[in-house]
Write an enzyme that holds these catalytic residues in place. Structure first.
Site, mmCIF file in Angstrom:
data_model
loop_
_atom_site.group_PDB
_atom_site.id
_atom_site.type_symbol
_atom_site.label_atom_id
_atom_site.label_comp_id
_atom_site.label_asym_id
_atom_site.label_seq_id
_atom_site.Cartn_x
_atom_site.Cartn_y
_atom_site.Cartn_z
ATOM 1 N N LYS A 1 39.465 47.972 18.811
ATOM 2 C CA LYS A 1 40.580 47.271 18.168
ATOM 3 C C LYS A 1 40.887 47.993 16.858
ATOM 4 O O LYS A 1 40.014 48.634 16.274
ATOM 5 C CB LYS A 1 40.193 45.832 17.844
ATOM 6 C CG LYS A 1 39.661 45.042 19.044
ATOM 7 C CD LYS A 1 40.717 44.143 19.629
ATOM 8 C CE LYS A 1 40.198 43.325 20.785
ATOM 9 N NZ LYS A 1 41.216 43.070 21.791
ATOM 10 N N ARG B 1 44.733 19.655 29.363
ATOM 11 C CA ARG B 1 44.323 18.371 28.790
ATOM 12 C C ARG B 1 45.465 17.647 28.083
ATOM 13 O O ARG B 1 45.500 16.438 28.013
ATOM 14 C CB ARG B 1 43.186 18.613 27.795
ATOM 15 C CG ARG B 1 41.883 18.140 28.368
ATOM 16 C CD ARG B 1 40.817 18.037 27.361
ATOM 17 N NE ARG B 1 40.989 19.001 26.285
ATOM 18 C CZ ARG B 1 39.975 19.581 25.664
ATOM 19 N NH1 ARG B 1 38.754 19.313 26.023
ATOM 20 N NH2 ARG B 1 40.166 20.430 24.684
ATOM 21 N N HIS C 1 43.032 42.065 35.191
ATOM 22 C CA HIS C 1 44.479 42.301 35.177
ATOM 23 C C HIS C 1 44.822 43.793 35.170
ATOM 24 O O HIS C 1 45.939 44.169 35.508
ATOM 25 C CB HIS C 1 45.175 41.529 34.042
ATOM 26 C CG HIS C 1 45.082 42.159 32.699
ATOM 27 N ND1 HIS C 1 43.998 41.983 31.875
ATOM 28 C CD2 HIS C 1 45.933 42.961 32.012
ATOM 29 C CE1 HIS C 1 44.193 42.642 30.752
ATOM 30 N NE2 HIS C 1 45.368 43.258 30.805
ATOM 31 N N LYS D 1 48.115 46.583 37.147
ATOM 32 C CA LYS D 1 49.008 47.548 36.477
ATOM 33 C C LYS D 1 49.412 48.640 37.456
ATOM 34 O O LYS D 1 48.572 49.176 38.185
ATOM 35 C CB LYS D 1 48.318 48.171 35.253
ATOM 36 C CG LYS D 1 48.088 47.173 34.124
ATOM 37 C CD LYS D 1 47.509 47.855 32.906
ATOM 38 C CE LYS D 1 47.015 46.852 31.883
ATOM 39 N NZ LYS D 1 48.002 46.414 30.910
ATOM 40 N N LYS E 1 38.774 36.194 33.690
ATOM 41 C CA LYS E 1 37.601 36.541 32.906
ATOM 42 C C LYS E 1 37.505 35.663 31.651
ATOM 43 O O LYS E 1 38.524 35.097 31.258
ATOM 44 C CB LYS E 1 37.641 38.021 32.525
ATOM 45 C CG LYS E 1 38.745 38.361 31.504
ATOM 46 C CD LYS E 1 38.712 39.805 31.170
ATOM 47 C CE LYS E 1 37.934 40.019 29.899
ATOM 48 N NZ LYS E 1 38.772 40.119 28.697
ATOM 49 N N HIS F 1 37.676 46.045 32.728
ATOM 50 C CA HIS F 1 38.799 46.973 32.897
ATOM 51 C C HIS F 1 38.348 48.431 32.983
ATOM 52 O O HIS F 1 38.773 49.178 33.862
ATOM 53 C CB HIS F 1 39.789 46.851 31.730
ATOM 54 C CG HIS F 1 40.161 45.438 31.407
ATOM 55 N ND1 HIS F 1 40.363 44.490 32.374
ATOM 56 C CD2 HIS F 1 40.387 44.815 30.223
ATOM 57 C CE1 HIS F 1 40.687 43.336 31.788
ATOM 58 N NE2 HIS F 1 40.701 43.512 30.488
ATOM 59 N N ASP G 1 41.469 16.512 32.487
ATOM 60 C CA ASP G 1 40.435 17.072 31.627
ATOM 61 C C ASP G 1 39.428 17.752 32.537
ATOM 62 O O ASP G 1 38.620 17.087 33.194
ATOM 63 C CB ASP G 1 39.785 15.934 30.827
ATOM 64 C CG ASP G 1 38.697 16.459 29.896
ATOM 65 O OD1 ASP G 1 38.298 17.645 30.039
ATOM 66 O OD2 ASP G 1 38.251 15.683 29.035
ATOM 67 N N ASP H 1 34.080 42.674 26.463
ATOM 68 C CA ASP H 1 35.489 42.277 26.596
ATOM 69 C C ASP H 1 36.294 43.306 27.393
ATOM 70 O O ASP H 1 37.188 42.947 28.151
ATOM 71 C CB ASP H 1 36.097 42.110 25.188
ATOM 72 C CG ASP H 1 37.536 41.623 25.222
ATOM 73 O OD1 ASP H 1 37.825 40.719 26.026
ATOM 74 O OD2 ASP H 1 38.373 42.155 24.463
ATOM 75 N N GLU I 1 43.513 49.942 21.134
ATOM 76 C CA GLU I 1 44.454 48.883 20.761
ATOM 77 C C GLU I 1 44.673 48.923 19.253
ATOM 78 O O GLU I 1 43.752 49.295 18.503
ATOM 79 C CB GLU I 1 43.884 47.520 21.125
ATOM 80 C CG GLU I 1 43.666 47.331 22.613
ATOM 81 C CD GLU I 1 43.283 45.902 22.919
ATOM 82 O OE1 GLU I 1 44.168 45.136 23.315
ATOM 83 O OE2 GLU I 1 42.111 45.559 22.746
HETATM 84 C C1 BG6 Z 1 41.926 41.532 27.716
HETATM 85 C C2 BG6 Z 1 41.006 41.488 26.522
HETATM 86 O O1 BG6 Z 1 41.186 41.434 28.913
HETATM 87 O O2 BG6 Z 1 42.648 42.757 27.711
HETATM 88 C C3 BG6 Z 1 41.773 41.668 25.231
HETATM 89 O O3 BG6 Z 1 40.317 40.245 26.501
HETATM 90 C C4 BG6 Z 1 42.643 42.894 25.283
HETATM 91 O O4 BG6 Z 1 40.897 41.716 24.119
HETATM 92 C C5 BG6 Z 1 43.464 42.934 26.570
HETATM 93 O O5 BG6 Z 1 43.501 42.894 24.156
HETATM 94 C C6 BG6 Z 1 44.171 44.255 26.729
HETATM 95 O O6 BG6 Z 1 45.051 44.176 27.805
HETATM 96 P P1 BG6 Z 1 46.332 45.138 27.881
HETATM 97 O O7 BG6 Z 1 46.946 44.817 29.204
HETATM 98 O O8 BG6 Z 1 47.193 44.764 26.701
HETATM 99 O O9 BG6 Z 1 45.808 46.522 27.782
#
Ligand code: BG6
Length: 483
Positions: free
Chosen positions: A332, A46, A175, A179, A145, A237, A89, A232, A213
């Site tokens: 977290k 935007r 993602h 990896k 996502k 994942h 937009d 999340d 994390e």
């Molecule tokens: C994301 C989540 O998909 O993956 C985040 O939304 C998270 O909350 C992240 O921190 C972790 O990814 P990675 O590659 O750092 O393990």
């Protein structure tokens, strides 16, 4: 496979993901000569700026990589020259006309579109793309996502996408599949004869998957507070990791064969007994790596019942995995950052060493995805000596450190792989609709269980491994988390 796209459209180009991951990945690929020679990147968001303005933003994001990889200025200039910026937009489909005009006749040579925007913008963006003539058979669409908040909203998004982009041209990103060590799971399981005969309930006692994390909210307050750790991290994942660990051997390395096997696993997940088989937590103030950090509610600035930690005991109801628990946990503000899979084998059926005083530990395979990438198999070995006071055996690690084994190969960001696959139209590492929906079905049932049982997160101090109940979840079964 289709011809590589000659145009890439990047929606949400000024956003965090774009600056941290997408632009650096594209730059890395370009520096290695891996992008199509004439690839043109149209960045859009935007923000009202122009080519020069956006290239400045991109430059700032790329400078650290230039330094890191000791790249010449002209490598950066060549990359920046590929990028054009067209403001739009996404909530107003008509504003995408300009983008259509900018792409012009290039659309016939293949267009890869990456939506890194809020999912609420998916529908209007897709409508806009269609109106702007950017949804034809030469285009493919990648979606970041979150693909919904539950099965119903995910199906709604998938339906809206499917009206314009058929499944074969829809690339859903997880993602973790980009990896290297995650892909290496396939090599480990199906490129070696060693493990497969033992990879089942006969020899495996349980599986642990941990994605921990140290970070907290990282400024993504409203997104995270809406989602929580289950949606999340586990919905996508962690269930993908579980599927790769548990699936049958695909007959070929093709998108269809691999995804067919993964979805069978996801559909075999037993509905959890949420009260007994899941634990949720929320961090309070504490210290991570000796640094004091505030609690979740202080970071958020308001009361919240969102979980920042979740542990579950899952079961795959099929022949191969009958009776083998899959313990999953993520959170977290835990003590360390690691993603790993632990395959705990059973003890040998009879120990001939017992009468000689030696205790055997069952074998354990640890696949570390990050920060270290390595595979460790612990095995029993004899301690050297004359054994006059009995035989002594000890666990020793058989270890493949990826950094050492492949010291000459550069480790790539997951998005490098995924963006290149998108540009080249290779769908294997993207998630198919039936997988996402099977994932949501499992997750929705857990959340229903939380509501039914009035479960709310238990507190855990930042810098610890979650609430005590998460430890009890495995200890009840005589299992200890691999911390
Ligand atoms: C994301 C989540 O998909 O993956 C985040 O939304 C998270 O909350 C992240 O921190 C972790 O990814 P990675 O590659 O750092 O393990």
């Amino acid at each position: 496979m289709p011809a590589p796209a000659q145009t890439l459209l990047l929606f949400g180009a000024t956003g965090d993901l774009s600056r941290r991951m997408l632009l650096p990945s594209l730059f890395g690929l370009d520096a290695d000569g891996l992008l199509p020679k004439d690839l043109c990147i149209f960045a859009t968001a935007r923000t009202e700026t122009d080519d020069a303005g956006f290239r400045e933003t991109a430059k700032t994001a790329l400078e650290p990589i230039m330094k890191d990889r000791k790249l010449d200025r002209d490598v950066l200039d060549r990359f920046l020259a590929r990028i054009h910026y067209v403001p739009a937009d996404a909530s107003k489909p008509e504003t995408l006309q300009r983008l259509g005009e900018a792409v012009g006749s290039r659309r016939d040579q293949g267009v890869a579109i990456f939506l890194s925007t809020a999912p609420s913008l998916f529908e209007p963006t897709i409508a806009g793309l269609e109106q702007a003539g950017l949804a034809g058979p030469e285009t493919r669409l990648a979606l970041e996502k979150p693909l919904g908040q539950d099965l119903a909203s995910s199906m709604e998004i998938n339906d809206a996408v499917a009206r314009v982009f058929p499944e074969s041209r829809t690339f859903r990103i997880d993602h973790y599949l980009g990896k290297e060590t995650v892909q290496n799971l396939l090599a480990l399981r199906f490129g070696n004869i060693l493990f497969e005969p033992l990879w089942n309930a006969t020899a495996i006692e349980h599986v642990q998957i941990t994605v921990s994390e140290t970070v907290g909210l990282e400024g993504r307050t409203s997104y995270f507070d809406d989602m929580g750790s289950l949606r999340d991290m586990v919905q996508n994942h962690m269930l993908q990791l579980l599927a790769l660990v548990a699936m049958e051997a695909p007959a070929q390395f093709t998108a269809t064969a691999i995804r067919d096997e993964k979805v069978k696993v996801l559909r075999s997940l037993r509905k959890l007994d949420a009260a007994k088989e899941s634990v949720i937590g929320q961090y309070t103030a504490g210290a991570v790596g000796a640094q004091p950090v505030p609690g979740y509610l202080d970071e958020l600035g308001k009361p919240s019942g969102t979980e920042t930690f979740v542990a579950v005991k899952a079961h795959v109801d099929n022949w191969r995995w009958q009776g083998v628990p899959f313990y999953l946990r993520t959170g977290k503000r835990l003590p360390s950052r690691k993603s790993e899979i632990v395959i705990q084998f059973k003890p040998v059926p009879h120990s001939m060493f017992e009468g000689r005083g030696a205790v055997l530990q069952p074998n354990r395979l640890v696949i570390s995805i990050q920060p270290e990438e390595n595979v460790t198999l612990t095995m029993m070995s004899k301690v050297p000596g004359l054994d006059r006071d009995g035989i002594r055996l000890r666990e020793v690690p058989l270890q493949i450190g990826m950094d050492n084994a492949f010291a000459d190969v550069r480790r790539r960001i997951a998005y490098e792989r995924l963006l290149l696959d998108l540009i080249e139209g290779e769908p294997t590492l993207f998630v198919r609709r039936d997988e996402v929906e099977a994932q949501w079905e499992f997750i929705d049932a857990i959340r229903e269980g939380w509501t039914l049982n009035s479960m709310s997160p238990r507190n855990y101090p930042a810098g610890t491994w979650g609430p005590a109940a998460a430890i009890a979840l495995t200890e009840r079964d005589g299992v200890t988390w691999n911390d």
